[in-house]
Design a protein around this motif. Structure first.
Motif, PDB file in Angstrom:
ATOM      1  N   PRO A  53       0.814  -1.212   0.000  1.00  0.00           N
ATOM      2  CA  PRO A  53       0.000   0.000   0.000  1.00  0.00           C
ATOM      3  C   PRO A  53       0.854   1.270   0.000  1.00  0.00           C
ATOM      4  CG  PRO A  53      -0.728  -1.522   1.717  1.00  0.00           C
ATOM      5  CD  PRO A  53       0.588  -2.021   1.222  1.00  0.00           C
ATOM      6  N   VAL A  54       0.514   2.206  -0.884  1.00  0.00           N
ATOM      7  CA  VAL A  54       1.197   3.510  -0.911  1.00  0.00           C
ATOM      8  C   VAL A  54       0.100   4.561  -0.730  1.00  0.00           C
ATOM      9  CG1 VAL A  54       2.665   5.090  -2.220  1.00  0.00           C
ATOM     10  CG2 VAL A  54       2.920   2.607  -2.535  1.00  0.00           C
ATOM     11  N   SER A  55      -0.020   5.003   0.518  1.00  0.00           N
ATOM     12  CA  SER A  55      -1.094   5.945   0.828  1.00  0.00           C
ATOM     13  C   SER A  55      -0.675   7.351   0.413  1.00  0.00           C
ATOM     14  CB  SER A  55      -1.338   5.852   2.339  1.00  0.00           C
ATOM     15  OG  SER A  55      -2.523   6.473   2.643  1.00  0.00           O
ATOM     16  N   ALA A  56      -1.374   7.907  -0.580  1.00  0.00           N
ATOM     17  CA  ALA A  56      -0.998   9.237  -1.088  1.00  0.00           C
ATOM     18  C   ALA A  56      -2.191   9.894  -1.751  1.00  0.00           C
ATOM     19  CB  ALA A  56       0.151   9.111  -2.090  1.00  0.00           C
ATOM     20  N   ASP A  57      -2.299  11.186  -1.518  1.00  0.00           N
ATOM     21  CA  ASP A  57      -3.327  11.976  -2.198  1.00  0.00           C
ATOM     22  C   ASP A  57      -2.627  12.743  -3.318  1.00  0.00           C
ATOM     23  OD1 ASP A  57      -5.215  13.811  -3.007  1.00  0.00           O
ATOM     24  OD2 ASP A  57      -5.990  14.145  -0.983  1.00  0.00           O
ATOM     25  N   LEU A  58      -3.073  12.524  -4.543  1.00  0.00           N
ATOM     26  CA  LEU A  58      -2.380  13.133  -5.692  1.00  0.00           C
ATOM     27  C   LEU A  58      -2.886  14.541  -5.992  1.00  0.00           C
ATOM     28  CD1 LEU A  58      -2.361  10.025  -8.117  1.00  0.00           C
ATOM     29  CD2 LEU A  58      -0.650  10.665  -6.412  1.00  0.00           C
ATOM     30  N   SER A  59      -3.765  15.073  -5.125  1.00  0.00           N
ATOM     31  CA  SER A  59      -4.382  16.371  -5.470  1.00  0.00           C
ATOM     32  C   SER A  59      -3.423  17.545  -5.530  1.00  0.00           C
ATOM     33  CB  SER A  59      -5.526  16.784  -4.552  1.00  0.00           C
ATOM     34  OG  SER A  59      -5.888  15.869  -3.653  1.00  0.00           O
ATOM     35  N   ASP A  60      -2.203  17.369  -4.992  1.00  0.00           N
ATOM     36  CA  ASP A  60      -1.241  18.461  -5.183  1.00  0.00           C
ATOM     37  C   ASP A  60      -0.254  18.124  -6.310  1.00  0.00           C
ATOM     38  OD1 ASP A  60       0.241  16.518  -4.007  1.00  0.00           O
ATOM     39  OD2 ASP A  60       1.061  17.747  -2.400  1.00  0.00           O
ATOM     40  N   GLY A  61      -0.606  17.105  -7.104  1.00  0.00           N
ATOM     41  CA  GLY A  61       0.207  16.770  -8.284  1.00  0.00           C
ATOM     42  C   GLY A  61       1.394  15.883  -7.960  1.00  0.00           C
ATOM     43  N   LYS A  62       1.520  15.478  -6.678  1.00  0.00           N
ATOM     44  CA  LYS A  62       2.690  14.651  -6.303  1.00  0.00           C
ATOM     45  C   LYS A  62       2.253  13.368  -5.637  1.00  0.00           C
ATOM     46  CE  LYS A  62       5.442  18.598  -4.940  1.00  0.00           C
ATOM     47  NZ  LYS A  62       5.513  19.371  -3.739  1.00  0.00           N
ATOM     48  N   CYS A  63       3.072  12.324  -5.801  1.00  0.00           N
ATOM     49  CA  CYS A  63       2.880  11.115  -5.021  1.00  0.00           C
ATOM     50  C   CYS A  63       4.015  11.140  -3.991  1.00  0.00           C
ATOM     51  CB  CYS A  63       2.956   9.875  -5.915  1.00  0.00           C
ATOM     52  SG  CYS A  63       2.704   8.367  -4.986  1.00  0.00           S
ATOM     53  N   GLU A  64       3.731  11.804  -2.882  1.00  0.00           N
ATOM     54  CA  GLU A  64       4.759  12.151  -1.885  1.00  0.00           C
ATOM     55  C   GLU A  64       5.739  11.012  -1.531  1.00  0.00           C
ATOM     56  OE1 GLU A  64       4.136  15.621  -0.766  1.00  0.00           O
ATOM     57  OE2 GLU A  64       6.292  15.342  -0.427  1.00  0.00           O
ATOM     58  N   PRO A  65       5.250   9.793  -1.186  1.00  0.00           N
ATOM     59  CA  PRO A  65       6.209   8.768  -0.713  1.00  0.00           C
ATOM     60  C   PRO A  65       7.048   8.137  -1.829  1.00  0.00           C
ATOM     61  CG  PRO A  65       3.903   8.147  -0.232  1.00  0.00           C
ATOM     62  CD  PRO A  65       3.871   9.294  -1.159  1.00  0.00           C
ATOM     63  N   LEU A  66       6.655   8.338  -3.087  1.00  0.00           N
ATOM     64  CA  LEU A  66       7.265   7.551  -4.173  1.00  0.00           C
ATOM     65  C   LEU A  66       8.770   7.774  -4.373  1.00  0.00           C
ATOM     66  CD1 LEU A  66       6.588   5.396  -6.297  1.00  0.00           C
ATOM     67  CD2 LEU A  66       6.082   7.253  -7.901  1.00  0.00           C
ATOM     68  N   PRO A  67       9.260   9.033  -4.455  1.00  0.00           N
ATOM     69  CA  PRO A  67      10.696   9.210  -4.705  1.00  0.00           C
ATOM     70  C   PRO A  67      11.572   8.483  -3.688  1.00  0.00           C
ATOM     71  CG  PRO A  67       9.548  11.291  -4.973  1.00  0.00           C
ATOM     72  CD  PRO A  67       8.542  10.329  -4.408  1.00  0.00           C
ATOM     73  N   ASN A  68      11.191   8.551  -2.394  1.00  0.00           N
ATOM     74  CA  ASN A  68      11.987   7.860  -1.362  1.00  0.00           C
ATOM     75  C   ASN A  68      11.906   6.347  -1.488  1.00  0.00           C
ATOM     76  OD1 ASN A  68      13.300   9.855  -0.099  1.00  0.00           O
ATOM     77  ND2 ASN A  68      11.709  10.225   1.454  1.00  0.00           N
ATOM     78  N   MET A  69      10.693   5.861  -1.794  1.00  0.00           N
ATOM     79  CA  MET A  69      10.530   4.406  -1.955  1.00  0.00           C
ATOM     80  C   MET A  69      11.409   3.900  -3.094  1.00  0.00           C
ATOM     81  SD  MET A  69       6.457   3.753  -1.444  1.00  0.00           S
ATOM     82  CE  MET A  69       6.564   1.979  -1.644  1.00  0.00           C
ATOM     83  N   LEU A  70      11.463   4.679  -4.176  1.00  0.00           N
ATOM     84  CA  LEU A  70      12.273   4.275  -5.334  1.00  0.00           C
ATOM     85  C   LEU A  70      13.754   4.287  -4.955  1.00  0.00           C
ATOM     86  CD1 LEU A  70      10.352   6.286  -8.090  1.00  0.00           C
ATOM     87  CD2 LEU A  70      10.525   3.791  -7.994  1.00  0.00           C
TER      88      LEU A  70
END
Ligand SMILES: NC(=O)c1ccc[n+]([C@@H]2O[C@H](COP(=O)([O-])OP(=O)(O)OC[C@H]3O[C@@H](n4cnc5c(N)ncnc54)[C@H](OP(=O)(O)O)[C@@H]3O)[C@@H](O)[C@H]2O)c1
Length: 252
Positions: A53-70
């Motif tokens: 699960p990647v809990s993120a709200d895309l309403s600000d145009g970003k998937c906040e946790p993704l860069p760190n996860m990558l």
């Protein structure tokens, strides 16, 4: 190196079918499932154990946790599906600024940013599937922002697909007509809406995966959207828009 798939809007509608299909793929170890609702994502994981699960709200145009996860996992991303999207059926001169921003951020900025963040982790044979819409075939009054956002995603996808040819990575743009999901209101102002040519989300996801595996840059599921694509190319735009207003105007 873990082989992963990333699906935005994974817990409902078309995204859930993608999650189902990808979970059966032997060459995928994990599915990073993006959505706002962590309970829905946990429920998804209980059905599909590959789900992370990647809990993120895309309403600000970003998937906040993704860069760190990558960065911390350095995965081999085999499939990225930019599926999350929103639309508001309303007159543009009555549309609140919040809706305008949400459509731009969720439908345009987020898929563009996510694609650029994920591409360094993709290799030959990896694929991106971006969910646009038959709304991208012509301007749609009363869905003006939605239709414009889907043109953005279509043109971005096709151009990037061409750029990535030398890396052996494909980007497939998916353009369904009406799809039977929670996105569509069942009725508006007490009127039941007749969605002409509506298809099931399974048909959209299955065709998209098949077309992307074949290296196609466009996937147009269902007879209605196929016909509509050709009709939009040969018919003057003002005629199409007048017809659209005659059909949809009564619901707005
Ligand atoms: N249904 C149609 O007739 C139709 C036709 C053509 C194209 N499409 C496109 O198909 C895609 C999927 O739509 P659908 O019909 O499957 O809709 P849906 O059933 O409403 O699912 C939308 C998904 O997007 C996620 N989502 C919505 N807002 C989000 C946000 N701010 N942040 C993160 N995730 C968000 C939702 O997850 P959470 O609620 O858990 O966050 C949900 O899983 C969209 O891009 C849509 O434009 C749909």
């Amino acid at each position: 190196m873990a082989k992963i798939a990333i699906v935005t809007g994974a817990s409902g509608g078309i995204g859930r079918v993608f999650t189902d299909r990808i979970s059966a793929m032997e060459d995928i170890d994990e599915i990073w499932a993006v959505g706002r609702n962590s309970e829905k994502l946990e429920a998804l994981r209980s059905v599909y154990p590959k789900v992370v699960p990647v809990s993120a709200d895309l309403s600000d145009g970003k998937c906040e946790p993704l860069p760190n996860m990558l960065k911390s996992n350095s995965p081999d991303v085999r499939i990225l599906i930019n599926n999350a999207g929103v639309g508001y059926m309303e007159a543009f001169d009555k549309m609140p600024a919040e809706h305008i921003l949400r459509v731009c951020n969720i439908n345009c900025t987020a898929p563009a940013l996510i694609m650029s963040e994920v591409l360094p982790y993709m290799n030959e044979g990896s694929r991106v599937i971006n969910i646009s819409s038959a709304s991208s075939f012509q301007p749609n009054p009363y869905l003006a922002m939605y239709s414009a956002s889907k043109v953005f995603l279509k043109n971005l996808s096709r151009a990037v697909n061409r750029e990535l040819k030398s890396r052996g990575i494909t980007v497939t743009c998916v353009c369904p007509g009406w799809v039977d999901t929670g996105m569509l209101p069942k009725e508006v102002k007490g009127r039941k809406i007749n969605f002409v040519g509506m298809i099931k989300p399974e048909r959209v996801a299955d065709k998209a995966l098949k077309d992307s595996a074949k290296g196609k840059d466009m996937s147009v599921p269902g007879l209605f959207s196929k016909y509509f694509r050709i009709y939009s190319k040969v018919t003057p735009t003002r005629i199409i828009m007048d017809l659209w207003v005659a059909i949809i105007g009564k619901y707005v």
